[in-house]
Design an enzyme around this catalytic site. Structure first.
Site, mmCIF file in Angstrom:
data_model
loop_
_atom_site.group_PDB
_atom_site.id
_atom_site.type_symbol
_atom_site.label_atom_id
_atom_site.label_comp_id
_atom_site.label_asym_id
_atom_site.label_seq_id
_atom_site.Cartn_x
_atom_site.Cartn_y
_atom_site.Cartn_z
ATOM 1 N N PHE A 235 40.251 80.620 70.009
ATOM 2 C CA PHE A 235 38.990 80.462 70.743
ATOM 3 C C PHE A 235 37.987 81.568 70.441
ATOM 4 O O PHE A 235 37.156 81.908 71.277
ATOM 5 C CB PHE A 235 39.264 80.357 72.254
ATOM 6 C CG PHE A 235 40.368 79.394 72.585
ATOM 7 C CD1 PHE A 235 40.201 78.037 72.350
ATOM 8 C CD2 PHE A 235 41.582 79.839 73.078
ATOM 9 C CE1 PHE A 235 41.232 77.141 72.613
ATOM 10 C CE2 PHE A 235 42.613 78.959 73.352
ATOM 11 C CZ PHE A 235 42.441 77.607 73.121
ATOM 12 N N ILE A 460 44.602 76.159 64.480
ATOM 13 C CA ILE A 460 44.590 76.926 65.724
ATOM 14 C C ILE A 460 44.765 76.003 66.919
ATOM 15 O O ILE A 460 44.410 76.352 68.041
ATOM 16 C CB ILE A 460 43.274 77.736 65.842
ATOM 17 C CG1 ILE A 460 42.063 76.862 65.506
ATOM 18 C CG2 ILE A 460 43.320 78.936 64.913
ATOM 19 C CD1 ILE A 460 40.728 77.582 65.494
ATOM 20 N N GLY A 461 45.311 74.820 66.660
ATOM 21 C CA GLY A 461 45.517 73.871 67.749
ATOM 22 C C GLY A 461 44.464 72.786 67.759
ATOM 23 O O GLY A 461 44.585 71.799 68.471
ATOM 24 N N GLY A 503 35.466 74.203 60.795
ATOM 25 C CA GLY A 503 36.727 74.045 60.100
ATOM 26 C C GLY A 503 36.916 72.649 59.531
ATOM 27 O O GLY A 503 37.182 72.470 58.340
ATOM 28 N N PRO A 616 41.154 60.497 65.544
ATOM 29 C CA PRO A 616 40.928 60.143 66.957
ATOM 30 C C PRO A 616 41.805 60.933 67.935
ATOM 31 O O PRO A 616 41.309 61.418 68.945
ATOM 32 C CB PRO A 616 41.262 58.648 66.999
ATOM 33 C CG PRO A 616 41.120 58.157 65.596
ATOM 34 C CD PRO A 616 41.434 59.316 64.705
ATOM 35 N N THR A 618 43.400 63.897 67.767
ATOM 36 C CA THR A 618 43.097 65.307 67.960
ATOM 37 C C THR A 618 41.662 65.514 68.443
ATOM 38 O O THR A 618 41.382 66.467 69.154
ATOM 39 C CB THR A 618 43.363 66.110 66.677
ATOM 40 O OG1 THR A 618 42.619 65.542 65.603
ATOM 41 C CG2 THR A 618 44.838 66.097 66.318
ATOM 42 N N GLN A 622 40.538 67.650 71.691
ATOM 43 C CA GLN A 622 39.556 68.740 71.616
ATOM 44 C C GLN A 622 38.548 68.625 72.749
ATOM 45 O O GLN A 622 38.175 69.616 73.360
ATOM 46 C CB GLN A 622 38.791 68.661 70.287
ATOM 47 C CG GLN A 622 39.485 69.282 69.126
ATOM 48 C CD GLN A 622 39.242 70.776 69.096
ATOM 49 O OE1 GLN A 622 39.845 71.507 69.879
ATOM 50 N NE2 GLN A 622 38.376 71.236 68.245
ATOM 51 N N GLU A 689 33.171 72.870 69.304
ATOM 52 C CA GLU A 689 32.347 73.730 70.153
ATOM 53 C C GLU A 689 31.398 72.895 71.009
ATOM 54 O O GLU A 689 31.238 73.155 72.194
ATOM 55 C CB GLU A 689 31.536 74.708 69.300
ATOM 56 C CG GLU A 689 32.355 75.359 68.215
ATOM 57 C CD GLU A 689 32.685 76.825 68.457
ATOM 58 O OE1 GLU A 689 32.318 77.362 69.518
ATOM 59 O OE2 GLU A 689 33.324 77.418 67.591
#
Ligand code: FES
Ligand code: FES
Lengths: 722, 168
Positions: A235, A460-461, A503, A616, A618, A622, A689
């Site tokens: 994060f 990072i997840g 990313g 879709p 992930t 998010q 974000e």
């Protein structure tokens, strides 16, 4: 398109996934830092005698030794570290919580015990930890950091237009400080293998750790390996080199053993960056019909004494509406803290809270429905440059969201439940720029039909390995199980920092280009299914290896060299004929209990315009995660400071309160899912974000609807709605 | 199971024997060592994670005699004579996932995965304790396990699905 379950999920549910500190090499020793207990000053005496006497203690490093390292430099000024200040090199204490010694021992118990026995005496100096405190110095960004993208944004004459407006709003909004608190603690395992130093550490930037550690130790970057296949959340906290690493490498060399450091949670609040305080003054002017005429957005952001974090709050507030007159101004207020930095939607979360709260106030003043007002003032072209947007479906986000939420049933007077529970509905929007960074992707195809993709990115997840696996499998028409994605490993390829939601879009761009190369290398058509095994076999080689490096339009070629060196690409992208942002609309319901005034958020609807949805499963995760973040930001999270002590006070997971499962109700997520082929050939914009931007404002607006209280400072607490 | 030998022999070492995932381990332990650190640093069982070391996050959750505990708060010597189950002991002998683990995968109840072993251990206990009756109860009894990625709705769905499946 392939709807793939998350890559790595099996490893994660079985405990097989190996994070940085899960690495325990034979003979490992353990490190524990000692931190300063004054707000600012000088160390006059450091007593390590009792600590050294603890059985098993191997080393105690401090400024009294010559560590033989130099600072790695600030990440936003040609360096690698989250701040320019490297502790342990001299007797200065710049902020409470700064490391002043590092104890290394055979066991964690011994290291911890000994660290507790190190005694320091200080000569203290006055310090400032709040905006407006004595000694907090304010500087204007466009003068202090003269870079074009950091200059004030000025369109038309906002002052005159504001003065001439029939309806005006003038409010001051504040958020932060906050901390990222990923669940994985900051830590590292450092081991010398002959002349090479091998680092296992959860990070968003293996390249920065490699380049930075090499600079600090004065060795060739090829002698540094950084390995981070899994990162336990980041994060923004882990987006740069942190000051623990070089001393750890020195300790490992001196001890002749691998050394493991896992920072205590309390230390993490001072060991890395945080979201700074941002105080916004927002002035809005409109005519009586509700046409927005002027926006003036002025921001004061907290800085450290030693670095300025380049601020871009007004980049999005100048774009949310078709406003003919805009003026932005950003200033930095230097305080005695570590350098603040990037925490998810670092500027945009706070900027949208201010702007979208102010817009809600304006809607109330003119008696317009907040959704209808936003649709009426939506921008067709970029109000700042006059260029088109690569794509903009904010209106669609608002319409879809309103429908999913049932917004049409909203009345200006809030409903009350039978037991007196106050109910409020709020809406807010957000935007985030489409950033892209230089990225290298290497694809290896073997005669067994397998593809290994080595890509400069970090898992990072957020699901980057899932996204890339889907993209490769879809493109070649092969089974996703035949694809292995390797990220977060300097032994494979050079890596740019993964952050800013770039990313997915950046790595996809590189993988997309590499796939074109691979098709050529395999003698396959430009599109359609490829029999990889047959094509590799026909080539007569064991494997076919291709590589591609890509970056955003208008990014100078030196940016690729910077990426290879582990530095941040500080220029571009510069789109020639358009500007590019992702957009989002959030709708929130709050329920406020009649007696306790506890604020609950039973449901949120979020609709995102992130171009084509690359994966879709992930992507939905998010957005849901970002909504949880928004609920935390709106109602829970604040790092407390006290002018008497310096540093942050609530430095554990019981006192820095983040949402728990019981805080979260229903979260409905939808995507416009319109590809943006102007931006890139994959049609993908950014997501991680933007999903957070505006959540807090939607909740604050809902609280206002429910209670009539306009809370202009986050987090909103029970006492604000009594 | 390979035991790491502490180089500095502490004066107050206590001989301790307990089972971990069905295997007996015997160790000389400093009474200050937490069960979490012993599992991770000495026994190579790194599935249990350290997120706070203060009993505040749940990442280190394991089962002690079938009940969930935060292993960071438990001195390892206290496990003497008892039976510990970690995330590594949850799957079947052939590596087949436990239905709750499968439900975590199916409902995408994770992102970075760092909190996940603790969530699974808590989820198993939540169901076994009879605290998975409805969504609100699951949310409440899963609230000792923080997830900064915010995978809570997926975790709820996974625990609910596994609980329903168990009840048949
Ligand atoms: S590490 Fe044990 S509860 Fe957080
Ligand atoms: S999945 Fe990252 S903390 Fe829960």
């Amino acid at each position: 398109m392939t709807r793939l379950t998350r890559v790595g999920a099996r490893e994660k549910v079985t405990g097989a996934a190996r994070y940085g500190a899960d690495h325990t090499p034979e003979g490992v020793a353990y490190a524990m830092p000692v931190v300063a207990t004054v707000g600012k000053g000088r160390i006059t005496r450091l007593d390590t005698e009792a600590a050294a006497a603890v059985p098993g203690v191997l080393l105690i490093l401090s400024h009294l030794d010559n560590l033989g390292i130099i600072p790695a430099g600030y990440i936003m000024a040609d360096g690698y570290a989250f701040q320019s200040l490297q502790p342990l090199l001299d007797d200065r204490v710049a902020y409470r919580g700064q490391p002043i010694a590092l104890v290394v021992a055979d066991t964690l118990v011994a290291a911890t015990q000994a660290a507790g026995l190190v005694r320091a005496e200080y000569e203290t100096e006055p310090f400032a930890v709040e905006l407006g405190a004595d000694g907090a110095e304010t500087v204007l960004q466009e003068e202090a950091i003269p870079l074009p993208f950091l200059a004030d944004i000025v369109v038309g004459d906002a002052e005159a237009a504001f003065e001439g407006s029939q309806v005006r709003v003038d409010g001051t909004y504040e958020s932060g400080p906050q901390h990222q608190v990923p669940m994985e603690l900051i830590g590292s395992v450092v081991e010398w293998q002959e002349d090479t130093v091998v680092v296992h550490e959860g990070t968003q930037s293996v390249g920065a750790l490699r380049g930075g550690l090499a600079r600090q130790l004065g060795i060739d970057p090829d002698r540094v390996q950084v390995i981070a296949p899994y990162v336990g959340g980041a994060f923004g906290q882990k987006n740069a080199l942190q000051p623990h690493l070089a001393p750890l490498a020195v300790a490992a060399r001196r001890a002749g053993r691998p050394v493991k450091l896992v920072l205590p949670r309390a230390h993490t609040f001072h060991a890395a960056s945080f979201r700074p305080v941002a105080r916004h003054r927002v002035r809005l002017g409109a005519d009586a019909s509700g046409r927005l005429l002027a926006v003036i957005h002025e921001v004061d952001q907290q800085a450290s004494r030693h670095d300025l974090l380049p601020a871009t709050y007004t980049e999005i507030t100048s774009r949310l509406y078709a406003v003919p007159n805009f003026r932005g101004r950003q200033r930095h207020v230097k305080t005695d803290a570590q350098t603040p930095g990037y925490m998810r939607a670092p500027f945009e979360h706070s900027a949208a809270f201010a702007m979208e709260s102010a817009v809600d106030e304006l809607c109330q003043a003119i008696g317009r429905d907040p959704v209808e007002f936003r649709l009426a003032n939506d921008a067709e072209v970029d109000p700042v440059t006059g260029k088109p947007f690569s794509s903009r479906h904010l209106a669609e986000c608002l319409r879809r969201g309103a429908e999913l939420f049932g917004w049409a049933a909203r009345t200006p007077e809030p409903p009350r439940d039978v037991d007196g529970t106050m109910i409020g509905w709020g809406v807010a929007t957000g935007a985030y720029p489409s950033l892209t960074v230089p990225t290298l992707a290497r694809l290896r195809a073997d005669a067994g039909g397998r593809i290994v993709a080595e890509v400069g990115g970090h898992e990072i997840g957020q699901g980057i390995t899932t996204v890339l696996t889907c993209a490769i499998a879809d493109d070649l028409g092969i089974d996703p199980d035949a694809v292995t994605v390797v990220v977060g490993d300097t032994r494979a390829v050079p890596h740019h920092l993964t952050a800013g939601a770039w990313g997915t879009n950046s790595t996809l761009r590189a993988v997309h280009a590499a796939l074109r190369e691979l098709r050529a290398g395999l003698g396959a058509a430009a599109a359609g299914r490829v029999d990889v095994a047959a094509a590799v076999t026909a080539s007569g080689r064991d494997e076919v290896v291709v590589e591609a490096v890509t970056q955003g339009p208008g990014q100078p070629p030196e940016m690729i060299d910077r990426m290879r060196a582990g530095l941040v690409a500080l220029a571009g992208p510069e789109y020639p004929d358009y500007v590019s942002f992702s957009f989002v609309a959030h709708f929130a319901e709050v329920r406020i209990e009649p007696v306790t005034r506890r604020i609950r958020v039973p449901r949120v609807v979020s609709v995102v315009d992130c171009g084509r949805v690359a994966s879709p499963v992930t992507a939905e995760a998010q957005v849901r995660g970002a909504v949880v973040w928004g609920i935390g930001a709106a109602l829970r999270e604040r790092s407390e400071v006290d002018p008497r002590y310096g540093g942050f006070l609530n430095t554990d997971m019981a006192e820095y309160v983040i949402p728990v499962n019981a805080d979260i109700g229903r979260i409905d997520v939808a995507f416009v899912n319109e590809p943006d082929f102007v931006l890139n050939p994959m049609g993908v914009k950014n997501l991680g974000e933007v999903a957070l931007v505006g959540v807090a404002a939607a909740i604050a607006n809902a609280v206002h609807h429910a209670t009539g209280r306009r809370v202009r400072r986050l987090p909103i607490m029970v006492e604000h709605v009594l | 199971m390979p035991a790491r030998i502490s180089v500095a022999r502490m004066t107050s070492e206590a001989e301790t024997a307990f089972t971990v995932n069905g295997t007996t381990v015997r160790l000389g332990l400093d009474p200050r060592e937490s069960l979490l650190d012993v599992l991770r640093e000495r026994l190579g069982l790194t599935g249990a994670k350290k997120g706070c070391d203060h009993g505040q996050c749940g990442a280190c959750t394991v089962h002690l005699d079938g009940r969930r505990v935060v292993s960071c708060l438990m001195p390892a010597v206290q496990a003497n004579g008892r039976s510990v189950t970690t995330i590594e002991g949850v799957s079947g002998p052939g590596g087949e996932l436990h239905p709750l683990q499968q439900a975590f995968v199916d409902h995408d109840a994770l992102q970075c995965g760092y909190c996940t072993p603790g969530q699974v251990m808590s989820g198993l206990a939540c169901i076994a304790e009879g605290h998975a009756g409805d969504d609100d109860e699951i949310r409440e009894y899963m609230s000792g396990n923080l997830c900064r990625c915010g995978a809570y709705t997926g975790i709820l769905a996974a625990v609910r699905a596994a609980a329903t499946q168990w009840e048949g």
